[in-house]
Structures are given as C-alpha cells and as structure tokens.
Design an enzyme around this catalytic site. Structure first.
Site, PDB file in Angstrom:
ATOM      1  N   VAL A  77      59.037 -19.215   1.581  1.00  0.00           N
ATOM      2  CA  VAL A  77      57.822 -19.856   2.083  1.00  0.00           C
ATOM      3  C   VAL A  77      58.225 -20.892   3.132  1.00  0.00           C
ATOM      4  O   VAL A  77      59.070 -21.751   2.861  1.00  0.00           O
ATOM      5  CB  VAL A  77      57.074 -20.557   0.921  1.00  0.00           C
ATOM      6  N   CYS A  78      57.636 -20.829   4.294  1.00  0.00           N
ATOM      7  CA  CYS A  78      57.970 -21.800   5.347  1.00  0.00           C
ATOM      8  C   CYS A  78      57.595 -23.202   4.884  1.00  0.00           C
ATOM      9  O   CYS A  78      56.433 -23.485   4.593  1.00  0.00           O
ATOM     10  CB  CYS A  78      57.245 -21.485   6.647  1.00  0.00           C
ATOM     11  N   ILE A  79      58.582 -24.068   4.859  1.00  0.00           N
ATOM     12  CA  ILE A  79      58.363 -25.402   4.289  1.00  0.00           C
ATOM     13  C   ILE A  79      57.400 -26.235   5.145  1.00  0.00           C
ATOM     14  O   ILE A  79      56.534 -26.934   4.599  1.00  0.00           O
ATOM     15  CB  ILE A  79      59.714 -26.124   4.058  1.00  0.00           C
ATOM     16  N   ALA A  82      53.914 -24.959   4.652  1.00  0.00           N
ATOM     17  CA  ALA A  82      53.490 -25.177   3.268  1.00  0.00           C
ATOM     18  C   ALA A  82      53.107 -26.639   3.030  1.00  0.00           C
ATOM     19  O   ALA A  82      52.042 -26.931   2.488  1.00  0.00           O
ATOM     20  CB  ALA A  82      54.590 -24.752   2.309  1.00  0.00           C
TER      21      ALA A  82
END
Lengths: 130, 126
Positions: A77-79, A82
């Site tokens: 998940v792209c931090i 997110a």
C-alpha cells in the site's frame, strides 16, 4: 509469466477492486506468479481493516487479505496515498499520535519506489482503476 | 509534421490525463514520476486530454485549499525529467499553443503517441 497488479479504485465505489480480485485469482489459477498487488490512489482504501460491508456483499478487504496470505502475494500500500486518507498501520498511528490503526498485515505500507520496481521487474503490470 | 521520436525512450512513461484541482490523479501521477526519477529511472511524461491544462502558465494552488501542482512541475528538471510531451490534439481542442505552457514541451500527434507508448517498457496512466 510474472504478473503484478496496480489497483487504484476504492472498494464498493468502483468495479475496479472486484475485477482486480478476480483477475488475481485467475492469474494464480493458471499457474502464473503474482509478484504483488500495489494499492495506490483511492485503491489504498482496499486495505481498510475496519471495513464492514453488509453480509450479503463480498468482503473485499478480507478477500485481498486471504489471497495475500494463502498465495504469499505481498499486498503493498502506498504510504503517502494511505496516510493522507487515514490509513495507518500501528507504527504510523503511534508516530502520528492516533488512537487506533486502520491497516494491518498482510497489507504493508510501502513507498512508490516499489511500484516502479514491480512494473519494471514483472512481465505484466495490469492496472485496475475507476 | 515531425513524427519521429528522436528522443531516446525512458524506462518509464507516465501519462497524465487529469487537470490540477478536480482530483488527485495529477498530483499522485507526478509523485510516481518523481519517485521513479529519484530512484534513477529515466522518466518520460506525456500530458494528454485535460492533463495538458496542468501546464498552463500562472497556475496557483486551488481556491479550495488544494496544494496545486505547478511547484511540482517546476521541480521536474531538478529530477532530470526532461522528456515532456503533450498531446497535440488536446492542445488545439483546449485552444492552447505551446507558448501558453510553463515548460518546454514537445507536441505529439496520435501516431507518435502510439509509438511512444510502445517504446517504453512500463507505462503508468493517471
């Protein structure tokens, strides 16, 4: 072949998540490798551990988690995408002084560099979005 | 019309198809381009459709408090992202000319776009 999936649609808002999940299962059923699923843009909502859809609807978050655990597929998940959407794992939650966390394993927060790396490493990167 | 891509294709083509303020597509697409470049990948950018409007000079932060993308576009050169293409047809359909854009770009006709897409090992569309 080595596949990767980029998912940019939020669950229940768009078809993208349903389609991506089916595609992921088909890739695995055919004996291909699924190197990772990368969640970006509104797709990060697929990692929301508190998602509680009605019982007569598919539980997309759980379905991703099952796929990830059973087939050893990293769920990345792209931090940056997110965090600004309120999706934090316990480490980020405590770093930002938040009372609870909204992302847990097998989903992992990671950087966009992973997406580029995946795209260049795999034979196919297939994008699902709204 | 100059149709050949005389520029060497990069490792990655990022296609931007949304304007600056209505959604986060443009910003998140640019983020992907910058990160790839920071990791040493050669990045080409193609602005298509409404995405061309991101390049119009005088862009500011959104009136509703959005961050705006012009400062990011100004940083592209610092990241060695110098291959900037715009869809020729989008320019004319939006009534724009190359001189209206904040960065030096190269207009591509439809068939050149086809070849640009085919020439890159990875294409990300936002």
């Amino acid at each position: 072949m080595r596949y990767a999936i980029l998912l940019m649609g939020a669950p229940y808002s768009h078809q993208a998540s349903h389609s991506a999940l089916r595609f992921a299962r088909a890739v695995l059923a055919r004996g291909h490798r699924l190197e990772a699923v990368f969640f970006y843009h509104d797709g990060v909502h697929n990692a929301a551990r508190l998602a509680s859809p009605p019982q007569d609807e598919p539980h997309l978050v759980d379905a991703w988690a099952v796929l990830g655990s059973e087939h050893d597929v990293p769920l990345q998940v792209c931090i940056a995408a997110a965090l600004r959407r309120g999706l934090l794992d316990s480490r980020e939650a405590s770093r930002h002084g938040k009372a609870g966390h909204s992302v847990e394993a097998p989903f992992e927060l990671t950087g966009l560099g992973q997406l580029v790396d995946l795209g260049l490493r795999c034979d196919r990167l297939v994008t699902f979005g709204p | 019309m100059k149709s050949d891509l005389d520029l060497e294709p990069g490792d990655l083509l990022v296609i931007l198809r949304h304007g600056p303020h209505g959604t986060s597509w443009l910003r998140e697409g640019l983020d992907a381009a910058l990160v790839a470049a920071a990791f040493g990948r050669r990045v080409s950018l193609l602005f298509m459709g409404e995405g061309v409007s991101a390049l119009v000079t005088g862009q500011q932060a959104g009136p509703l408090g959005q961050k705006g993308t012009a400062p990011t576009l100004e940083m592209l050169a610092m990241y060695d992202i110098e291959t900037l293409w715009v869809e020729d047809e989008a320019l004319s359909s939006l009534g724009l000319a190359e001189g209206d854009l904040m960065l030096p770009t190269r207009p591509l006709a439809a068939e050149a776009i086809e070849r640009a897409v085919a020439a890159h090992p990875l294409v990300l569309t936002f």
